[in-house]
Structure formats: C-alpha cells, structure tokens
Design an enzyme around this catalytic site. Structure first.
Site, PDB file in Angstrom:
ATOM      1  N   GLU A 139      54.942  29.777 -38.638  1.00  0.00           N
ATOM      2  CA  GLU A 139      55.976  30.468 -37.861  1.00  0.00           C
ATOM      3  C   GLU A 139      55.652  30.375 -36.374  1.00  0.00           C
ATOM      4  O   GLU A 139      56.540  30.309 -35.533  1.00  0.00           O
ATOM      5  CB  GLU A 139      56.116  31.932 -38.311  1.00  0.00           C
ATOM      6  CG  GLU A 139      57.503  32.503 -38.033  1.00  0.00           C
ATOM      7  CD  GLU A 139      57.739  33.885 -38.636  1.00  0.00           C
ATOM      8  OE1 GLU A 139      56.987  34.821 -38.302  1.00  0.00           O
ATOM      9  OE2 GLU A 139      58.688  34.055 -39.414  1.00  0.00           O
TER      10      GLU A 139
ATOM     11  N   GLY B 143      55.201  40.228 -35.125  1.00  0.00           N
ATOM     12  CA  GLY B 143      55.013  40.697 -36.502  1.00  0.00           C
ATOM     13  C   GLY B 143      53.798  40.075 -37.167  1.00  0.00           C
ATOM     14  O   GLY B 143      52.987  40.757 -37.807  1.00  0.00           O
ATOM     15  N   ARG B 144      53.622  38.751 -37.002  1.00  0.00           N
ATOM     16  CA  ARG B 144      52.522  38.067 -37.691  1.00  0.00           C
ATOM     17  C   ARG B 144      51.176  38.303 -37.019  1.00  0.00           C
ATOM     18  O   ARG B 144      50.163  37.780 -37.481  1.00  0.00           O
ATOM     19  CB  ARG B 144      52.830  36.576 -37.804  1.00  0.00           C
ATOM     20  CG  ARG B 144      53.185  35.886 -36.505  1.00  0.00           C
ATOM     21  CD  ARG B 144      53.770  34.504 -36.739  1.00  0.00           C
ATOM     22  NE  ARG B 144      54.225  33.860 -35.508  1.00  0.00           N
ATOM     23  CZ  ARG B 144      55.425  34.012 -34.973  1.00  0.00           C
ATOM     24  NH1 ARG B 144      56.301  34.813 -35.546  1.00  0.00           N
ATOM     25  NH2 ARG B 144      55.756  33.390 -33.857  1.00  0.00           N
TER      26      ARG B 144
ATOM     27  N   HIS C 127      40.418  22.543 -60.122  1.00  0.00           N
ATOM     28  CA  HIS C 127      40.941  22.149 -61.433  1.00  0.00           C
ATOM     29  C   HIS C 127      42.451  21.971 -61.392  1.00  0.00           C
ATOM     30  O   HIS C 127      43.100  21.946 -62.435  1.00  0.00           O
ATOM     31  CB  HIS C 127      40.522  23.191 -62.472  1.00  0.00           C
ATOM     32  CG  HIS C 127      39.037  23.340 -62.556  1.00  0.00           C
ATOM     33  ND1 HIS C 127      38.246  22.532 -63.343  1.00  0.00           N
ATOM     34  CD2 HIS C 127      38.178  24.155 -61.881  1.00  0.00           C
ATOM     35  CE1 HIS C 127      36.971  22.869 -63.180  1.00  0.00           C
ATOM     36  NE2 HIS C 127      36.906  23.843 -62.288  1.00  0.00           N
TER      37      HIS C 127
ATOM     38  N   LYS D  45      69.591  33.616 -42.025  1.00  0.00           N
ATOM     39  CA  LYS D  45      69.912  35.049 -42.155  1.00  0.00           C
ATOM     40  C   LYS D  45      71.388  35.271 -41.867  1.00  0.00           C
ATOM     41  O   LYS D  45      72.071  36.027 -42.558  1.00  0.00           O
ATOM     42  CB  LYS D  45      69.100  35.876 -41.156  1.00  0.00           C
ATOM     43  CG  LYS D  45      67.638  36.015 -41.458  1.00  0.00           C
ATOM     44  CD  LYS D  45      67.010  36.990 -40.445  1.00  0.00           C
ATOM     45  CE  LYS D  45      65.509  36.888 -40.413  1.00  0.00           C
ATOM     46  NZ  LYS D  45      64.898  37.672 -39.346  1.00  0.00           N
TER      47      LYS D  45
ATOM     48  N   LYS E 241      59.184  46.044 -37.861  1.00  0.00           N
ATOM     49  CA  LYS E 241      59.199  46.092 -36.396  1.00  0.00           C
ATOM     50  C   LYS E 241      60.624  46.328 -35.902  1.00  0.00           C
ATOM     51  O   LYS E 241      60.873  47.179 -35.058  1.00  0.00           O
ATOM     52  CB  LYS E 241      58.635  44.788 -35.849  1.00  0.00           C
ATOM     53  CG  LYS E 241      58.619  44.689 -34.352  1.00  0.00           C
ATOM     54  CD  LYS E 241      57.990  43.378 -33.929  1.00  0.00           C
ATOM     55  CE  LYS E 241      58.324  43.090 -32.480  1.00  0.00           C
ATOM     56  NZ  LYS E 241      57.779  41.803 -32.042  1.00  0.00           N
TER      57      LYS E 241
ATOM     58  N   GLU F  60      65.767  42.715 -46.334  1.00  0.00           N
ATOM     59  CA  GLU F  60      64.929  42.963 -47.504  1.00  0.00           C
ATOM     60  C   GLU F  60      64.331  44.369 -47.457  1.00  0.00           C
ATOM     61  O   GLU F  60      64.348  45.115 -48.444  1.00  0.00           O
ATOM     62  CB  GLU F  60      63.782  41.940 -47.565  1.00  0.00           C
ATOM     63  CG  GLU F  60      64.211  40.512 -47.842  1.00  0.00           C
ATOM     64  CD  GLU F  60      64.517  39.712 -46.577  1.00  0.00           C
ATOM     65  OE1 GLU F  60      64.847  40.318 -45.532  1.00  0.00           O
ATOM     66  OE2 GLU F  60      64.438  38.465 -46.643  1.00  0.00           O
TER      67      GLU F  60
HETATM   68  O1  F6P Z   1      62.362  36.640 -40.356  1.00  0.00           O
HETATM   69  C1  F6P Z   1      61.110  36.480 -39.778  1.00  0.00           C
HETATM   70  C2  F6P Z   1      60.552  37.790 -39.311  1.00  0.00           C
HETATM   71  O2  F6P Z   1      61.156  38.210 -38.155  1.00  0.00           O
HETATM   72  C3  F6P Z   1      59.050  37.683 -39.124  1.00  0.00           C
HETATM   73  O3  F6P Z   1      58.694  37.133 -37.916  1.00  0.00           O
HETATM   74  C4  F6P Z   1      58.634  39.103 -39.299  1.00  0.00           C
HETATM   75  O4  F6P Z   1      57.262  39.228 -39.522  1.00  0.00           O
HETATM   76  C5  F6P Z   1      59.479  39.493 -40.493  1.00  0.00           C
HETATM   77  O5  F6P Z   1      60.706  38.814 -40.276  1.00  0.00           O
HETATM   78  C6  F6P Z   1      59.705  40.964 -40.680  1.00  0.00           C
HETATM   79  O6  F6P Z   1      60.343  41.529 -39.574  1.00  0.00           O
HETATM   80  P1  F6P Z   1      60.392  43.101 -39.382  1.00  0.00           P
HETATM   81  O7  F6P Z   1      59.003  43.603 -39.249  1.00  0.00           O
HETATM   82  O8  F6P Z   1      61.212  43.307 -38.142  1.00  0.00           O
HETATM   83  O9  F6P Z   1      61.075  43.686 -40.602  1.00  0.00           O
END
Ligand code: F6P
Length: 507
Positions: A334, A248-249, A365, A474, A195, A201
C-alpha cells in the site's frame, strides 16, 4: 525521466552489468570476512546481508546513491513532521508515537498528544481489567486490524491472560457469524477501530456488534473522527483519539493498539514502543554505511532495479510471526504500490515488488520447491528467533537448522549430473535473528520495515503515505450496491450487468 529514476539507473546499472555472472558463493568464497562484515546489530535484532548479490564496489555505489538521494535529510524531514504526504497535505508522524526525536513544534506537539492519548488508554485498560469483561473484539480492517492482530498473535507468550482478544474484519457476514459464536455479550467489549470512521466493513460489523452487545456500555472506539464515532453511538468517554498525521498502516503504536495493550498490558505496550524507539534513534543517528534500515532499503532497491526481481518473500521461522507477511503486504504494497511521482510524472522505474511469504518450516513443504528450482529468483528475508519461549529444545534446534539450511541451499545451489536434481542457487536472501521474540524486539523489527519502506519511497521518488489506488473499487461497489440488492439501478458496464443477472438467477 524522473530525477530519482536517473539517479538509480546511473548508480545501479554499471554494477548490475559487471556482476551479471558473479555468484553469491563466489563472493563469500573470495572474502570469508564478508559473513561478518555484512552484518549489523540494533539492540535485540541482528541482520546478515552476506548472501545478497552485491560486492563491496556495488555496495559503495549503493551508499553513494543513499547520500545523493538525501536519505538522511529525508529521515529528518519525516521525524520533524514535514509534509511527506503531499497528495493529502499531511506529515506522517508515526515516529512521534514512540519517540521524541522530532525537533519542530509540530513533531513535539504530536508526541505530547500521543502521550496524552496513551495515558487515557491506560486508564481504560485498568477500568476494563477491573470489570467483568472476559473477551475483547477488535473491529477494524487494513491498518486498523493487521498491526494489532500481528502483535497480539506474535506476543502470545507475553499475554497477561486477563482477556481473550478476537479480531473481526471482513464484511463477509460469516466472519461476524463465526467470530461471535460462543461469546457472551454480557462479558464482551468491542473496540471499533477506524481512523476515518467511514469504512464500510467496519461500520457494518460495528452495527452488528452494537446490536449484539445490546447497548453502548461496552462499546469503545478509536478514531481520528471522534464526532462520527459519537454519532454512531459510542459514548465520548469511550472514544480514544488518533490523528490524520498517522497513516493507518503505521498506526499500531497509537491508540489503534488498544487491543495490544489489553492483551499484553501497558508495560508490554510500552516495551513495544521502546523497541521501535530504539530503531528510530538508530536510523536517525547511525551513519549511512552502518544503518540497518538504510542497508535493508538499498538491498530492496538493488534486487528490484539492479537485478530486476519482481517479487520478495518474507519467511519467518517462528510460528508466532506467521502473520508478518500479511502485515507487511499492506505496509509495503500500500505504501510503495505507486507509479507516479508526487508531481504526477511517471516514476520511470519499477517500484513495489509483489510481497508474499509464509512461516517456515511449513512453507518448505509447499512453495519452497519454486524458490529452489523455479525459473524466477525470489529475494527473501528469513527471520528467526535465537531463544524460544517453550521447553521443546529438540524442535527449536530443528527449526534453526532448517532456517540456516534454506538460506545456504538457496545461495549455493547444488551441481548434479541429473538436471532434475540440480539447484541453480545464486538466490539472494537476508537473514535476521531476534535474540528472543519480546515486545521490545518485535517493536524494533516492525520499525525496521517501516523505515525501510519510507527510504525505498525516497529512492524511487514516490509518496509512501497515500493510497489513492484503493478508492475506485470502493466507489464502484457503492454504486452497485442497490443493483446487488435487487433495487432499480442503472449499470453501465455490460459485463457487470451480465454478472448481476447471473447472481439474480441463482438466488
Ligand atoms: O482502504 C484502505 C484503507 O484506507 C487503509 O489504508 C486503512 O488502513 C484501512 O482502509 C482502514 O481505514 P480506517 O481505519 O479509516 O477504517
């Protein structure tokens, strides 16, 4: 004390005191009709709340709380695109991605934009299907990974079979290293889903993919920051938009679901959205006392604040839903992991439970011992599927009998002379059954949880749509990066300094 906290305390405390010694088995025994009276069905999704630890009087109190807290107005505000995320000055219009129930221009405009983007996505699905591409790698994290990953995995029986779909998430290079092994760059397309297009990452893994693919020809992006995606080297013709009004979620229904559409086809993707839209119409139109997300949210708040239970388990009895607990960890924790109101005042009430879980029967189990005989009562959502998509009828009968047995054992317990073999029981659970696991029923199930989470946030007086708690780590990681690389850097914290020295000495 916050208004929400006061309202909750007044509504819950008297019933919690009154029911302190009441047992679930007693409630069911005293009222055999409870088993059907406390159940609801929305399309393909049935839910039974008879094994929760509330009686009719407490439930009436919970419905009065729902009315007092203005849940129906809050739902209307959500669908109409009101500013439900004040700390980021945004609406949260994920519902506009799948239904046209918003009455305001802002909600209708969002719905129109979503439809336009979905049409573009459909043509990209067609173009990829007509190409030589065999494998898709979805690069993203959090909401840009968990939703598509859950749905692609859960709906494996509905896959068109045209593509193999892979997910690359972790900044740990071993994820990329192992994920790409065995794939042919000439037959692979990558979708960079972010987003913000600023997530460390995804940018690092995206760079690996861009180099590995040897050019941008099969590089796609989904982002609310189209310029950044283009600056990264993705051709504008292959960038799909999403928007800051989708969290995002909550975004798997948007172009973030590109990987889903590639796996199950556009018809399957549309069916997923229709299932969610059915739940949207239900939550908005059903009265408070016959409304599945409302009852689910009230139950969660009762267990958290009335009974004081600090965790919640999600236990799917369908191996295809094994990723559901991980998906719901982000959605619930979150969204609800907050301790202040939007005004910055203390929430004055226990909010998010720790959500955890795993698929049955495997979990029986491992951790079920603690559910049955541990000192803490863990409320749980059990989820099963009535009709399987495989031919092994004996296995399915065994699966369903285990599902039913566990909820019964947790509620009723077992008296025994030998204390080691005694089960305290009185452990609450909700049982949900999907007629079958289809795009439609999965859409309805996920939308149920989304609405429940929002309604819980309203009952607690917190913002479900921001996530400021993830930012500090972060920032510190960014500051520490030079020191980890061995470059000169000032590190203030003495423990971190010692740990850096330890790492450096072992390199
Ligand atoms: O660090 C949390 C977050 O902002 C989440 O809320 C989000 O889903 C995820 O990182 C990924 O964010 P993006 O879609 O901006 O890479």
């Amino acid at each position: 004390m916050s208004a929400a906290a006061r309202r909750l305390q007044q509504a819950l405390a008297p019933h919690a005191r009154r029911l302190a010694d009441t047992r679930i088995a007693g409630l069911v025994g005293a009222d055999p009709a409870r088993a059907t009276a406390l159940s609801l069905r929305v399309g393909p999704l049935y839910a039974n709340f008879a094994r929760q630890r509330f009686d009719d009087q407490a439930l009436a109190g919970l419905y009065a709380l729902a009315a007092d807290a203005g849940l129906q107005d809050a739902l209307r505000a959500l669908f109409d695109g009101a500013m439900v995320n004040p700390s980021e000055q945004r609406p949260a219009l994920h519902v506009a991605l799948r239904s046209a129930l918003g009455t305001t221009p802002v909600a209708q405009d969002a719905h129109a934009q979503a439809r336009g983007a979905r049409a573009r996505m459909a043509s990209m699905v067609d173009a990829l299907a007509a190409s030589a591409v065999t494998d898709i790698v979805n690069v993203g994290i959090g909401g840009s990974d968990l939703g598509p990953r859950l749905v692609v995995d859960a709906l494996k029986d509905a896959h068109s079979g045209r593509f193999r779909v892979h997910f690359l998430t972790n900044v740990d290079g071993s994820d990329a290293f192992h994920r790409l092994r065995g794939l042919d760059p000439a037959k692979t397309a990558a979708i960079l889903v972010s987003k913000s297009f600023g997530t460390q990452e995804t940018l690092l893994n995206g760079t690996i993919l861009r180099d590995w693919l040897g050019g941008g020809e099969r590089l796609y992006a989904v982002s609310a920051n189209v310029e950044k995606a283009q600056a990264f080297g993705v051709d504008p013709a292959r960038v799909l938009p999403m928007w800051d009004w989708v969290g995002g979620r909550y975004s798997l229904w948007s172009t973030v679901g590109f990987a889903i559409a590639l796996a199950i086809g556009m018809d399957g993707f549309d069916a997923l959205l229709e299932g969610a839209a059915e739940m949207d119409a239900h939550v908005l139109e059903a009265p408070l006392d016959a409304n599945l997300p409302v009852l689910h949210a009230l139950t969660a708040v009762w267990n958290r604040n009335g009974l004081g239970l600090p965790t919640h388990a999600v236990l799917p009895y369908d191996e295809r839903l094994a990723l559901l607990p991980a998906y719901l960890q982000q959605l619930v924790m979150e969204s609800l992991g907050k301790s202040v109101t939007p005004d910055g005042e203390p929430a004055d009430v226990d909010t998010v439970p720790v959500l955890w879980g795993g698929a049955g029967t495997n979990s029986q189990h491992s951790f079920f011992q603690a559910l049955h005989q541990g000192t803490q009562s863990v409320p749980a959502d059990f989820i099963g599927t009535v009709r399987p998509d495989h031919p092994y009828a004996e296995n399915h009968a065994a699966l369903l009998s285990n599902l039913l047995a566990q909820t019964e054992a947790l509620a009723n317990g077992h008296a025994a002379e030998d204390a080691q073999k005694r089960y305290p029981g009185n452990r609450p659970s909700t049982l949900m059954l999907l007629d079958a696991l289809t795009p439609h029923s999965l859409g309805a199930l996920i939308a149920l949880y989304e609405h429940s989470v929002y309604l819980q946030s309203v009952l607690w007086g917190i913002n479900a749509f921001d996530q400021w708690g993830v930012e500090l780590g972060k920032r510190i990681a960014g500051e520490l990066l030079p020191a980890v690389k061995g470059e000169p850097a000032r590190v203030e914290d003495p423990v971190t300094r010692a740990l850096l020295a330890e790492i450096a000495s072992r390199r």
